[in-house]
Design a protein around this motif. Structure first.
Motif, mmCIF file in Angstrom:
data_model
loop_
_atom_site.group_PDB
_atom_site.id
_atom_site.type_symbol
_atom_site.label_atom_id
_atom_site.label_comp_id
_atom_site.label_asym_id
_atom_site.label_seq_id
_atom_site.Cartn_x
_atom_site.Cartn_y
_atom_site.Cartn_z
ATOM 1 N N SER A 27 0.818 -1.214 0.000
ATOM 2 C CA SER A 27 0.000 0.000 0.000
ATOM 3 C C SER A 27 0.855 1.269 0.000
ATOM 4 N N THR A 28 2.136 1.149 -0.343
ATOM 5 C CA THR A 28 3.031 2.309 -0.385
ATOM 6 C C THR A 28 3.648 2.444 -1.771
ATOM 7 N N ILE A 29 3.698 3.662 -2.243
ATOM 8 C CA ILE A 29 4.423 3.971 -3.473
ATOM 9 C C ILE A 29 5.660 4.742 -3.047
ATOM 10 N N ARG A 30 6.827 4.277 -3.494
ATOM 11 C CA ARG A 30 8.084 4.926 -3.119
ATOM 12 C C ARG A 30 8.817 5.367 -4.375
ATOM 13 N N LEU A 31 9.187 6.652 -4.400
ATOM 14 C CA LEU A 31 9.939 7.216 -5.513
ATOM 15 C C LEU A 31 11.294 7.675 -4.977
ATOM 16 N N THR A 32 12.358 7.225 -5.614
ATOM 17 C CA THR A 32 13.702 7.694 -5.284
ATOM 18 C C THR A 32 14.067 8.732 -6.334
ATOM 19 N N VAL A 33 14.399 9.940 -5.857
ATOM 20 C CA VAL A 33 14.625 11.056 -6.773
ATOM 21 C C VAL A 33 15.946 11.758 -6.482
ATOM 22 N N GLU A 34 16.431 12.438 -7.491
ATOM 23 C CA GLU A 34 17.663 13.240 -7.400
ATOM 24 C C GLU A 34 17.325 14.639 -7.898
ATOM 25 N N ALA A 35 17.996 15.651 -7.354
ATOM 26 C CA ALA A 35 17.850 17.054 -7.754
ATOM 27 C C ALA A 35 16.482 17.632 -7.407
ATOM 28 N N LEU A 36 15.922 17.206 -6.295
ATOM 29 C CA LEU A 36 14.687 17.774 -5.778
ATOM 30 C C LEU A 36 15.033 19.112 -5.126
ATOM 31 N N ILE A 37 14.242 20.129 -5.395
ATOM 32 C CA ILE A 37 14.515 21.463 -4.861
ATOM 33 C C ILE A 37 13.590 21.737 -3.682
ATOM 34 N N VAL A 38 14.177 22.070 -2.537
ATOM 35 C CA VAL A 38 13.431 22.413 -1.336
ATOM 36 C C VAL A 38 13.206 23.927 -1.354
ATOM 37 N N LEU A 39 11.948 24.331 -1.354
ATOM 38 C CA LEU A 39 11.623 25.757 -1.426
ATOM 39 C C LEU A 39 11.776 26.429 -0.058
ATOM 40 N N PRO A 40 11.950 27.751 -0.026
ATOM 41 C CA PRO A 40 12.191 28.462 1.232
ATOM 42 C C PRO A 40 11.115 28.271 2.296
ATOM 43 N N ALA A 41 9.853 28.121 1.918
ATOM 44 C CA ALA A 41 8.760 28.002 2.884
ATOM 45 C C ALA A 41 8.643 26.609 3.498
ATOM 46 N N ASN A 42 9.424 25.632 3.023
ATOM 47 C CA ASN A 42 9.357 24.273 3.553
ATOM 48 C C ASN A 42 9.806 24.264 5.011
ATOM 49 N N SER A 43 9.126 23.491 5.843
ATOM 50 C CA SER A 43 9.429 23.454 7.277
ATOM 51 C C SER A 43 10.840 22.937 7.572
ATOM 52 N N GLN A 44 11.450 22.195 6.641
ATOM 53 C CA GLN A 44 12.776 21.631 6.856
ATOM 54 C C GLN A 44 13.899 22.490 6.270
ATOM 55 N N THR A 55 20.007 12.867 -2.488
ATOM 56 C CA THR A 55 19.099 11.811 -2.944
ATOM 57 C C THR A 55 17.943 11.712 -1.958
ATOM 58 N N SER A 56 16.726 11.762 -2.466
ATOM 59 C CA SER A 56 15.533 11.827 -1.617
ATOM 60 C C SER A 56 14.597 10.669 -1.917
ATOM 61 N N THR A 57 13.784 10.343 -0.911
ATOM 62 C CA THR A 57 12.760 9.326 -1.057
ATOM 63 C C THR A 57 11.404 9.967 -0.798
ATOM 64 N N ILE A 58 10.492 9.786 -1.737
ATOM 65 C CA ILE A 58 9.117 10.256 -1.567
ATOM 66 C C ILE A 58 8.262 9.016 -1.345
ATOM 67 N N ARG A 59 7.629 8.944 -0.165
ATOM 68 C CA ARG A 59 6.759 7.810 0.145
ATOM 69 C C ARG A 59 5.315 8.282 0.209
ATOM 70 N N LEU A 60 4.473 7.634 -0.545
ATOM 71 C CA LEU A 60 3.045 7.893 -0.507
ATOM 72 C C LEU A 60 2.411 6.716 0.219
ATOM 73 N N THR A 61 1.925 6.951 1.443
ATOM 74 C CA THR A 61 1.423 5.850 2.267
ATOM 75 C C THR A 61 -0.057 5.599 2.012
#
Length: 166
Positions: A27-44, A55-61
């Motif tokens: 029940s999870t979709i996982r995407l491994t991505v490169e060159a993801l841009i974190v915008l200034p308003a992001n909490s992190q 290198t980032s992982t996007i998990r859709l639960t």
């Protein structure tokens, strides 16, 4: 992972993003991505500038694929006259199952949330384009839009690479 952003996909930019792997696990979709841009308003993002994540992982639960479409196109000549046209083509479940393993080293150029009243579950439209065989080729390549329903969208990454140079 050192950084984790939950349900903040609109606070990322996917304009340079490369999809390295697309996995559908129960029940999870996982995407491994490169060159993801974190915008200034992001909490992190404590730097308050656009920055590349490592290198980032996007998990859709609790996710499920709702539909998929191969995008059509229109081709015009230099005088603006329509030369060729192809409509969007909905994919069957069999076609989609055969396509998913091919989503490696392609471009993930958009993950757009659809407006929702209740907030959960969320529906995202994921746009993926295959790169041309020759990097200097300007002929359009195949692109797809997937609609995915999920409870949470979790993005994990270990470090920031650098700030975006505009």
């Amino acid at each position: 992972m050192k950084f984790q952003s939950i349900n903040e996909l609109p606070l990322f930019s996917f304009r340079d993003c490369v999809l390295e792997r697309f996995e559908q696990l129960d029940s999870t979709i996982r995407l491994t991505v490169e060159a993801l841009i974190v915008l200034p308003a992001n909490s992190q993002n404590s730097c308050f500038t656009e920055s590349y994540a490592g290198t980032s992982t996007i998990r859709l639960t609790n996710a499920r694929l709702l539909s998929a479409v191969k995008e059509g196109f229109r081709r015009y000549n230099a005088d603006g006259v329509l030369c060729a046209e192809s409509p969007d083509l909905p994919l069957s479940e069999v076609e989609l199952a055969a396509l998913l393993p091919q989503f490696t080293d392609c471009y993930l150029y958009e993950m757009v949330p659809e407006p929702s009243d209740s907030g959960t579950p969320s529906v995202y439209e994921i746009a993926i384009e295959f790169p041309p065989e020759n990097p200097y080729d300007t002929v359009p390549t195949d692109s797809y839009r997937l609609r995915v329903c999920c409870d949470k969208a979790i993005v994990d990454w270990d470090f920031y690479r650098n700030r975006l140079q505009e």
